[in-house]
Design an enzyme around this catalytic site. Structure first.
Site, short mmCIF file in Angstrom:
data_model
loop_
_atom_site.label_atom_id
_atom_site.label_comp_id
_atom_site.label_asym_id
_atom_site.label_seq_id
_atom_site.Cartn_x
_atom_site.Cartn_y
_atom_site.Cartn_z
N GLY B 54 101.20 89.25 8.24
CA GLY B 54 101.78 88.85 9.64
C GLY B 54 103.18 88.65 9.78
N SER B 55 103.51 87.60 10.94
CA SER B 55 104.64 87.37 11.16
C SER B 55 105.74 86.72 10.24
CB SER B 55 104.69 86.28 12.36
OG SER B 55 106.07 85.77 12.71
N THR B 56 107.15 87.17 10.45
CA THR B 56 108.20 86.92 9.58
C THR B 56 108.49 85.56 9.71
OG1 THR B 56 109.83 87.81 11.17
CG2 THR B 56 109.13 89.03 9.28
N THR B 57 107.71 84.57 10.68
CA THR B 57 107.96 83.21 10.73
C THR B 57 107.20 82.60 9.64
OG1 THR B 57 106.12 83.05 12.32
CG2 THR B 57 108.35 83.69 13.34
N ALA B 58 106.41 83.08 8.97
CA ALA B 58 105.63 82.27 7.94
C ALA B 58 106.27 81.55 7.13
CB ALA B 58 104.69 83.38 6.94
#
Lengths: 402, 129
Positions: B54-58
């Site tokens: 998933g997201s690169t905000t992890a």
């Protein structure tokens, strides 16, 4: 990791506290990831939205700003958590918007371009073939590696700013030839895929590729770059995908064998049954939606025109809302061309520089959301507070309008 | 891959894992409906999973979880998950919080939730007791 003299100087703090901090992060992450050196990048794409970065993100940006930091390369930024122009009219809580603006100011103070979009590759940060990048935003990473002939790792928050400040990135992962070879092959066997089928196929690939780079054959020649944008985005949501070799679309990829280097790999077919499996996973309810959300990732001017056509002569039903997310560039273009007026005549609203994945939809009062975005459906349902429905654009519009 | 020596009870997922929208930073509770750890708490645990998604905000979610004192004691993954590595590095630089991240391909099949685990990232060892 081998550092050159200038990098050593920065790490010692001789170029200021901000660059020292950035170098500490670059070297520690580089060492952890097995990188042998740092390499120059031509652009960076970073994250600065409050809903994901929280207070810790403000701490990080402030630390760089107070340390005299300045981005060393062209830097664009992912969407913000609020529409900077129209946020009040969307009922965003003031306190939340203020937090976003605190982050936005800190980002812009470092010299970043005020272009808040997840499709920078279609708007304000368009690289040339062969460039090395350090981009956050998983959909953009897949797009750059798969369709632009560029190289970037999926640069996660924290490393993104460090790369932008130094104009460097650790050399590992997708920067290396050997890691870009396809290790699993998917075959699309759905004739004339719908908008939803592209997304579902991507999501299925993400769910089933494990940590292997996939190759995808069977795409119709008529597939648009926008369709592949959504396919890649869904793939990166379903799994750790950073590149898909699209046979017939990826530069230099004219066959699956070319992508796998001739090696025999597992072959997985994606047909109607697999599409239905994804639709089953991303549809949590058959309740009526109180919000239709389109544009995760951001819609292009072409997609906005198509949407305006679909909405022509229709009105949103009472009690339902439709938000359409796009970039500032596409928003301005749509305003000028009349496409925005056409969309909004239906009661839908066009909004820019933000998107549904990162805006406070729960606080805005929504409980059930209908979308054709696998990325939005998956990320919002993961939080467990809003229920998601996932359907093709045509069905979405038929249900939401009369 | 990042330093530190800790002990804690193992919390093992067999599925792709993400902190982004998947863990509530205010509590450490897993909220990802697709996770086999849904409803469990990562705080103080040795979190084991095969790979990220998933997201690169992890890493930002990981960092906020650490800032609020709700991070796992250590993370063990089968293949490198850059999000946790970066989150761990930045947590150390920004807040002085050490969360070792270790790579062990067999971890999800060899470790069971509840096992007492000792992680020494400096020595690169994991001890099950």
């Amino acid at each position: 990791m081998q550092l050159n003299r200038q990098e050593e100087r920065a790490l010692k703090g001789e170029e200021g506290r901000a660059r020292q901090l950035a170098m500490e992060i670059l070297t520690k992450v580089g060492d952890a990831m097995g990188a042998d050196s740092l390499v120059p990048i031509s652009s960076a794409h970073v994250l600065a939205h409050y809903s994901s970065l929280h207070e810790a993100g403000i701490d990080m940006l402030e630390k760089y700003r107070n340390g005299g930091g300045r981005f060393a390369v062209k830097t664009s930024v992912d969407p913000a958590s609020v529409d900077p122009e129209n946020w009040r009219s969307f009922g965003v809580p003031e306190e939340f918007a203020e937090k976003q603006f605190e982050l936005s100011r800190a980002y812009e103070a470092l010299g970043g371009t005020a272009c808040w979009t997840c499709v920078q590759y279609q708007t304000c940060n368009i690289p040339s073939r062969g460039e090395t990048l350090a981009w956050a935003e998983s959909n953009a990473v897949v797009y750059a590696n798969s369709l632009l002939g560029c190289r970037t790792n999926k640069i996660t928050s924290g490393l993104d700013l460090a790369c932008a400040l130094m104009g460097l990135t650790p050399r590992y992962g997708m920067l290396l030839d050997e890691n870009r070879v396809a290790r699993v092959a998917f075959r699309l066997s759905v004739g004339d895929p719908s908008d939803l089928d592209y997304r579902s196929a991507g999501f299925y690939i993400g769910r089933h590729c494990g940590s292997r780079v996939p190759v995808l054959s069977g795409l119709p020649k008529s597939s648009t770059l926008d369709s592949l944008k959504h396919l890649g985005s869904a793939a990166a949501t379903g799994g750790p995908v950073t590149m898909i070799h699209f046979v017939g679309f990826t530069p230099g990829c004219d066959s699956a064998a070319k992508a796998t280097g001739g090696e025999k790999v597992e072959v997985i077919d994606i047909g109607r049954r697999e599409m239905e499996e994804v639709e089953g996973e991303l549809n949590q309810t058959d309740e009526k939606a109180d919000l239709v959300a389109l544009g995760v990732p951001h819609l292009s001017p072409d997609e906005l025109r198509v949407l305006a056509g679909e909405l022509a002569g229709r009105r949103l039903r009472r009690g339902s809302s439709m938000y359409v997310y796009t970039s500032k560039q596409a928003y301005d273009e749509a305003t000028e061309s009349g496409v925005r007026r056409a969309i909004e005549a239906s009661g839908a609203r066009l909004t820019h520089s933000t998107d549904g994945e990162i805006s406070p939809l729960k606080e805005m009062g929504f409980r059930t959301i209908l979308t054709n975005s696998a990325k939005l459906a998956e990320t919002i349902m993961s939080e467990g507070e809003i229920r998601m429905r996932y359907a093709p654009l045509r069905d979405v519009i038929a249900e939401a309008t009369s | 891959m990042t330093g530190g020596k800790v002990k804690g009870p193992a919390l093992v997922s067999k599925k792709a894992f993400t902190f982004a929208h998947g863990v509530d930073p205010r509590t450490g509770s897993v909220t990802d409906l697709h996770s086999d750890l849904l409803g469990k708490n990562v705080k103080g645990a040795v979190l084991v999973y095969p790979y990220g998604k998933g997201s690169t905000t992890a890493s930002a979610w990981f960092l906020e979880t650490a800032r609020l004192g709700n991070a796992p004691a250590a993370v063990v993954t089968s293949s490198v998950d850059p999000a946790t590595v970066i989150g761990s590095v930045v947590a150390k630089v920004l807040y002085g919080i050490e969360i070792p991240v270790i790579l062990w391909p067999e971890a999800p099949s060899r470790v069971k939730s509840g096992d007492a685990v000792e992680v020494d990232a400096g020595a690169g060892t994991i001890r099950l007791r």
